[in-house]
Design an enzyme around this catalytic site. Structure first.
Site, PDB file in Angstrom:
ATOM      1  CG  ASP A   1      -1.730   1.251   1.330  1.00 48.02           C
ATOM      2  OD1 ASP A   1      -2.321   1.521   0.549  1.00 48.02           O
ATOM      3  OD2 ASP A   1      -1.635   1.717   2.532  1.00 48.02           O
TER       4      ASP A   1
ATOM      5  CG  ASP B   1      -2.067   7.325   0.693  1.00 44.04           C
ATOM      6  OD1 ASP B   1      -1.145   8.111   0.054  1.00 44.04           O
ATOM      7  OD2 ASP B   1      -3.114   6.979   0.033  1.00 44.04           O
TER       8      ASP B   1
ATOM      9  N   GLY C   1      -7.652   3.611   3.526  1.00 51.21           N
ATOM     10  CA  GLY C   1      -7.720   2.528   2.519  1.00 51.21           C
ATOM     11  C   GLY C   1      -9.040   2.486   1.668  1.00 51.21           C
TER      12      GLY C   1
ATOM     13  CB  SER D   1      -4.498   7.217  -3.698  1.00 54.13           C
ATOM     14  OG  SER D   1      -4.242   8.735  -3.928  1.00 54.13           O
TER      15      SER D   1
ATOM     16  CG  ASP E   1      -1.549   2.737   6.638  1.00 48.02           C
ATOM     17  OD1 ASP E   1      -2.160   2.073   5.550  1.00 48.02           O
ATOM     18  OD2 ASP E   1      -2.083   3.663   6.846  1.00 48.02           O
TER      19      ASP E   1
HETATM   20  C1  BG6 Z   1      -6.068   5.738   0.161  1.00 54.33           C
HETATM   21  C2  BG6 Z   1      -6.165   6.462   1.598  1.00 54.33           C
HETATM   22  O1  BG6 Z   1      -4.627   5.312  -0.096  1.00 54.33           O
HETATM   23  O2  BG6 Z   1      -6.572   6.561  -0.813  1.00 54.33           O
HETATM   24  C3  BG6 Z   1      -7.648   7.078   1.601  1.00 54.33           C
HETATM   25  O3  BG6 Z   1      -5.755   5.610   2.779  1.00 54.33           O
HETATM   26  C4  BG6 Z   1      -7.789   7.895   0.809  1.00 54.33           C
HETATM   27  O4  BG6 Z   1      -7.670   7.742   3.024  1.00 54.33           O
HETATM   28  C5  BG6 Z   1      -7.764   7.049  -0.680  1.00 54.33           C
HETATM   29  O5  BG6 Z   1      -9.062   8.332   0.632  1.00 54.33           O
HETATM   30  C6  BG6 Z   1      -8.270   7.891  -2.098  1.00 54.33           C
HETATM   31  O6  BG6 Z   1      -7.265   8.749  -2.228  1.00 54.33           O
HETATM   32  P1  BG6 Z   1      -7.480   9.878  -3.511  1.00 54.33           P
HETATM   33  O7  BG6 Z   1      -6.126  10.317  -3.675  1.00 54.33           O
HETATM   34  O8  BG6 Z   1      -7.748   9.289  -4.712  1.00 54.33           O
HETATM   35  O9  BG6 Z   1      -8.251  10.890  -2.928  1.00 54.33           O
HETATM   36 MG    MG Z   2      -2.802   3.102   3.496  1.00 48.46          MG
END
Ligand code: BG6
Ligand code: MG
Length: 237
Positions: free
Chosen positions: A13, A15, A50, A121, A175
């Site tokens: 992962d 973030d 996540g 993300s 995490d």
């Molecule tokens: C995940 C994070 O990796 O990505 C979340 O843990 C976040 O908190 C999600 O909301 C989506 O991210 P993004 O950058 O597409 O808004």
């Molecule tokens: Mg994470």
């Protein structure tokens, strides 16, 4: 569950695992929630880790079920949060890799493991680029093509398939509770990063990636060992 033998791939992962962008997501979501008069704290934020952007927003807005939001309004709120998050990303650089993250990637590579990124993300490619680690990955799952967010196993299964490695021969590193659930639902070995007892179902939980070793045995080095300073294996919850 023992470490996979053989272990042919490690799926990370992003973030909160390789860099502390989890905190930047927290700041941006909190600002949005507060602007709407909705409660938001670290404990609530754990539920968002996540989970993809629109899913996270839905959880925040669900705190006030009496208030209705159109799809257009929801999209505008998500866009506002993302703009804030991207501003916070502005200063991100290689110095923002979490302790042990760079070493974990080079150790996995040196051990001949395939390496993938499984982050929901949409900002992941930008974050990898800013951290200077894009080239460490054999595959980065394109979050825009996912049908289901974590805890669904889709993203980890897609990563394994792209690497050409059966799930049982993969280690996933996460995490977030949703991420651990996704790894386990994919039939993989789950390494959690965080506080002991905080990640239900993880096969092991480490405080940081310092000293992370993908092969069986090496990760059992005690925290005071010269080969693994700072690495703490704690009992899974
Ligand atoms: C995940 C994070 O990796 O990505 C979340 O843990 C976040 O908190 C999600 O909301 C989506 O991210 P993004 O950058 O597409 O808004
Ligand atoms: Mg994470």
């Amino acid at each position: 569950m023992p470490r996979p033998d053989p272990c042919r791939a490690v799926i990370f992962d992003l973030d909160g695992v390789l860099t502390d962008t989890a905190h930047l997501h927290f700041l941006a979501w909190r600002a949005l929630a507060e602007s709407l008069g909705l409660p938001f704290d670290e404990a609530f934020n754990e539920r968002l880790k996540g989970v993809d952007r629109m899913g996270s927003l839905a959880l925040i807005l669900a705190q006030d079920p009496a208030r209705r939001w159109t799809e257009t309004e929801r999209l505008a709120l998500a866009t506002r949060k993302n703009a804030h998050y991207q501003r916070l990303l502005g200063g991100l650089g290689p110095g923002d890799l979490l302790p042990g993250a760079a070493e974990a990637l080079t150790t996995c590579r040196a051990a001949g493991k395939r390496i993938a990124l499984a982050s929901v993300s949409h900002n992941a490619p930008t974050v990898l680029q800013r951290l200077g680690i894009t080239d460490h990955f054999d595959h980065v799952v394109d979050a825009r093509t996912l049908h289901r967010s974590k805890p669904d196993p889709e993203i980890f299964l897609r990563a394994a398939a792209a690497l050409g490695v059966p799930p049982a021969e993969c280690i996933g590193v996460e995490d977030a509770q949703a991420g651990i659930d996704a790894i386990k639902a994919a039939g993989m070995y789950a390494v959690g990063l965080g506080r002991a007892g905080a990640l239900r179902g993880a096969d092991e939980v480490l405080a940081t990636l310092r000293g992370f070793e993908p092969s069986e045995g090496a990760h059992l080095a005690p925290a005071h060992s010269p080969s693994g300073p700072g690495m703490r294996k704690v009992a899974p919850a």
